[in-house]
Design an enzyme around this catalytic site. Structure first.
Site, short mmCIF file in Angstrom:
data_model
loop_
_atom_site.label_atom_id
_atom_site.label_comp_id
_atom_site.label_asym_id
_atom_site.label_seq_id
_atom_site.Cartn_x
_atom_site.Cartn_y
_atom_site.Cartn_z
N LYS A 233 0.81 -1.23 0.00
CA LYS A 233 0.00 0.00 0.00
C LYS A 233 0.84 1.27 0.00
CE LYS A 233 -3.44 -0.21 -0.59
NZ LYS A 233 -3.97 -0.44 -1.97
N GLY B 285 2.43 2.01 -3.13
CA GLY B 285 2.55 2.35 -4.54
C GLY B 285 3.43 1.41 -5.32
N THR B 286 3.53 0.15 -4.90
CA THR B 286 4.40 -0.80 -5.60
C THR B 286 3.91 -1.05 -7.03
OG1 THR B 286 3.18 -2.67 -4.64
CG2 THR B 286 5.17 -1.94 -3.50
N ARG C 37 5.64 5.09 2.45
CA ARG C 37 4.81 6.29 2.57
C ARG C 37 4.72 6.69 4.04
NH1 ARG C 37 -0.87 6.40 -0.26
NH2 ARG C 37 -0.48 8.62 0.09
N ARG D 94 -8.35 4.22 -4.02
CA ARG D 94 -9.63 4.18 -3.31
C ARG D 94 -9.74 5.37 -2.35
NH1 ARG D 94 -7.95 -1.26 -2.56
NH2 ARG D 94 -9.20 -2.79 -3.68
N LYS D 95 -10.93 5.87 -2.21
CA LYS D 95 -11.15 6.97 -1.28
C LYS D 95 -11.04 6.46 0.15
CE LYS D 95 -14.37 10.68 -0.12
NZ LYS D 95 -15.69 11.29 -0.41
N HIS D 96 -10.22 7.12 0.96
CA HIS D 96 -10.04 6.71 2.35
C HIS D 96 -11.21 7.17 3.20
CE1 HIS D 96 -5.34 6.40 2.06
NE2 HIS D 96 -5.97 5.60 1.23
#
EC number: 2.8.2.23
Length: 367
Positions: free
Chosen positions: A114, A116-117, A197, A330-332
Site C-alpha cells: 500500500k 505504490g508498488t 509512505r 480508493r477513497k479513504h
C-alpha cells in the site's frame, strides 16, 4: 534478308560475359526486316546449377523480407499494449534472436504494501530497457513456491535481452523474515527498491483495502474483527492506547523490518523510494531509480498526465494513455484528526529509527 545481314546482326548483339543466356536479333524472330541493332533476350538459363543458385537466392530474399515485415508488425501490436518485443515464433527464430530468453530478475521491488508498488512497476515499465513480470510472483515469501526452485521462478519472468533489466514486485517480501537471505542466495548483487509512505496514511490505506476485500468475501471475515468496525476502533484500544498488534499499524513500523535487509545487503544496493512524492511528482522518483539501476534516462514529463477525475497521474507511451485500475486510489474513510495526530506522535520515534538506519530523513509529520 541476306545471309550477310543476319550475320551482321548477330555480331552486333553482345552477350553479357557473366551470364549464360542467349541474345538474338529481333530480326531473327520475325519475317519483316527490322533494325539489325535491335536485340532481344531469350529467357532461359542453360546451366542448371546457376539456375538453382538464382532460385535459392530469390527464395531466401522472399523469406527474409516476410520475416522482417512479420516481426515489425508483431512489435507494433505489442507496443500498442505496452509490451516489450517477445521472441517471434517463426521458423529459425532462435537463429535471428539468439539472446532473447527468460532471465532471473536483476532488480526487485520488495515493498512496502500500500505504498505504490504497482504504480512504481508500471511507471518503470515505460523504460525500453526494463521488462516487468506480470503479477506478484511471491517466490521468496511462500514456501510452496520457493521449493519449486529457480527454474520455476525463471519461467515466471518475461523474455528479455542482455541489455535489459528484468524486475518483479511482491510487497510481502519486505515483512517476511526468510526473504532477504533467500534473495541473496539467488543474487548477492541484486538491486532492491523499497517504496515507503507516511506511516499513518499507509495504515489507513491498508485498512481501506482490507475492508473492501472483506465486504466482497463470501463470508465477512476481517481478521479477528468485524468489517463494520472503523479504523479508529481497530487502531486504538477501548482505553485509548495504540493497538500495536493491529497489522496495518505494525507494517508501518518500518525499522522492525529494514534491519534484516541491511544485515543481508549493503546499503548501496537498496534504494528508498518516497511513495508520497511518487504520487505528487512521479518523474523525480523515476529519475532517481533510472540512475540507481544504471539506465540511460528515457522517461520524461510526456510520459505522465494528471487525471482530474481520478486525482492522480496516469501513464502515456508512444501509442496509448492508461491509468491504473479502479481499485487503485480508493477513497479513504474519514478519520478523526485527533486520532491521526495521536498515531503520528506514536510513529515519530519509530520513524526516527528508520531514518537513522537508512541514512535518510523522509520528513514525515509528527503531529
Amino acid at each position: 534478308m541476306s545471309p550477310h545481314t543476319g550475320t551482321d546482326t548477330r555480331r552486333s548483339c553482345v552477350r553479357p560475359p557473366h551470364f549464360d543466356i542467349l541474345w538474338l536479333p529481333r530480326a531473327a524472330m520475325r519475317s519483316v526486316e527490322g533494325d539489325p541493332s535491335d536485340c532481344v533476350l531469350v529467357v532461359g538459363v542453360s546451366r542448371p546449377k546457376m539456375a538453382a543458385t538464382i532460385l535459392v537466392i530469390m527464395l531466401l530474399s522472399l523469406f527474409l523480407t516476410f520475416h522482417i515485415l512479420y516481426d515489425s508488425a508483431l512489435n507494433s501490436l505489442q507496443a500498442a499494449s505496452n509490451d516489450r518485443p517477445r521472441p517471434p515464433t517463426l521458423l529459425f527464430s532462435k537463429q535471428f534472436y539468439p539472446s532473447a530468453t527468460r532471465r532471473l530478475p536483476q532488480a526487485i521491488i520488495i515493498g512496502v504494501r500500500k505504498c505504490g508498488t504497482r504504480a512504481l512497476l508500471e511507471m518503470l515499465s515505460l523504460h525500453p530497457a526494463i521488462q516487468k513480470a506480470a503479477g506478484e510472483v511471491h517466490f521468496f515469501d511462500r514456501d510452496e513456491n520457493y521449493y519449486r526452485g529457480l527454474d520455476w521462478y525463471r519461467m515466471k519472468m518475461p523474455h528479455s535481452y542482455p541489455e535489459q533489466i528484468t524486475i518483479e514486485k511482491s510487497p510481502s517480501y519486505f515483512v517476511t523474515p526468510e526473504v532477504p537471505e533467500r534473495i541473496r542466495a539467488m543474487n548477492s548483487s541484486i538491486k532492491l527498491l523499497l517504496i515507503v509512505r507516511e506511516p499513518v496514511t499507509r495504515a489507513i490505506s491498508d485498512y481501506t483495502q482490507l475492508r473492501s476485500h472483506a465486504a466482497t468475501a463470501p463470508s465477512f471475515t476481517f481478521g479477528t474483527s468485524s468489517p463494520q468496525r472503523s479504523f479508529q476502533q481497530l487502531a486504538l484500544h477501548s482505553n485509548g492506547s495504540i493497538n500495536e498488534a493491529y497489522r496495518p499499524l505494525a507494517i508501518s513500523v518500518y525499522h522492525n523490518y529494514i534491519h534484516r535487509w541491511l544485515e543481508t545487503f549493503p546499503r548501496e544496493q537498496i534504494l528508498i523510494v518516497n511513495g508520497d512524492l511518487l504520487i505528487e511528482d512521479p518523474l523525480s522518483q523515476i529519475q532517481r531509480i533510472e540512475d540507481f539501476l544504471g539506465l540511460e534516462s528515457k522517461i520524461s514529463t510526456h510520459n505522465f498526465y494528471f487525471n482530474e477525475t481520478k486525482g492522480f497521474f496516469c501513464l502515456r507511451n508512444e501509442t496509448s494513455d492508461r491509468c491504473l485500475r479502479e481499485t487503485k486510489g480508493r477513497k479513504h474513510p474519514r478519520v478523526d484528526p485527533l486520532v491521526i495526530s495521536k498515531l503520528r506522535r506514536y510513529f515519530a520515534e519509530h520513524n526516527q529509527k528508520f531514518y537513522e538506519l537508512v541514512g535518510e530523513d523522509m520528513g514525515w509529520p509528527e503531529e
